[in-house]
Design a protein around this motif. Structure first.
Motif, PDB file in Angstrom:
ATOM      1  N   ASN A  30      11.919 -40.748  15.764  1.00 58.36           N
ATOM      2  CA  ASN A  30      11.723 -39.410  14.548  1.00 58.36           C
ATOM      3  C   ASN A  30      10.492 -38.909  14.742  1.00 58.36           C
ATOM      4  N   TYR A  31       9.346 -39.408  14.865  1.00 62.53           N
ATOM      5  CA  TYR A  31       8.077 -39.077  14.982  1.00 62.53           C
ATOM      6  C   TYR A  31       8.048 -37.980  16.229  1.00 62.53           C
ATOM      7  N   ARG A  48      -1.819 -44.671  22.369  1.00 63.71           N
ATOM      8  CA  ARG A  48      -0.946 -45.289  23.633  1.00 63.71           C
ATOM      9  C   ARG A  48       0.133 -45.650  23.295  1.00 63.71           C
ATOM     10  N   ARG A  49       1.162 -45.476  24.014  1.00 66.32           N
ATOM     11  CA  ARG A  49       2.563 -45.864  23.920  1.00 66.32           C
ATOM     12  C   ARG A  49       3.335 -45.133  22.628  1.00 66.32           C
ATOM     13  N   THR A  50       3.022 -43.755  22.566  1.00 70.47           N
ATOM     14  CA  THR A  50       3.764 -42.899  21.632  1.00 70.47           C
ATOM     15  C   THR A  50       4.452 -42.002  22.474  1.00 70.47           C
ATOM     16  N   GLY A  51       4.786 -42.080  23.689  1.00 72.76           N
ATOM     17  CA  GLY A  51       5.914 -41.426  24.575  1.00 72.76           C
ATOM     18  C   GLY A  51       5.597 -40.202  25.159  1.00 72.76           C
TER      19      GLY A  51
END
Length: 78
Positions: A30-31, A48-51
Motif C-alpha cells: 500500500n505504501y 531500510r527494507r522499504t523496497g
C-alpha cells in the motif's frame, strides 16, 4: 499442470502496475502504491527494507525497457 496466463497487451502497454504484476509477479504494498509515477523525475525516500530498488525496477525500468526495446538504460545506486 501449469496455470494458463491471460494477458491484456493493450493494458500492459498503458499500465506499468499491470505490466509488473502480470510479467514479473510484483504486487506493490500500500505504501508503495502511493508513488506518483506520472512525473518525469521521482525521488523515493525510505528506510531500510522499504523496497525502493525493487519498486523502481519493476514499476519504471523494466516496463520502460519493454516498451522501448532499442533504448539503453543506466542505473546508478550506492
Amino acid at each position: 499442470m501449469a496455470k494458463e496466463l491471460h494477458i491484456d497487451f493493450d493494458k500492459a502497454a498503458k499500465s506499468d502496475a499491470y505490466f509488473a504484476e502480470k510479467f514479473s509477479g510484483f504486487k506493490a504494498f500500500n505504501y508503495q502504491e502511493e508513488v506518483d509515477w506520472s512525473q518525469k523525475r521521482i525521488i523515493l525516500c525510505g528506510g531500510r527494507r522499504t523496497g525502493k530498488d525493487t519498486l523502481v525496477a519493476n514499476r519504471r525500468i523494466v516496463p520502460f525497457m519493454w516498451k522501448n526495446p532499442n533504448v539503453k538504460v543506466g542505473v546508478f545506486a550506492p
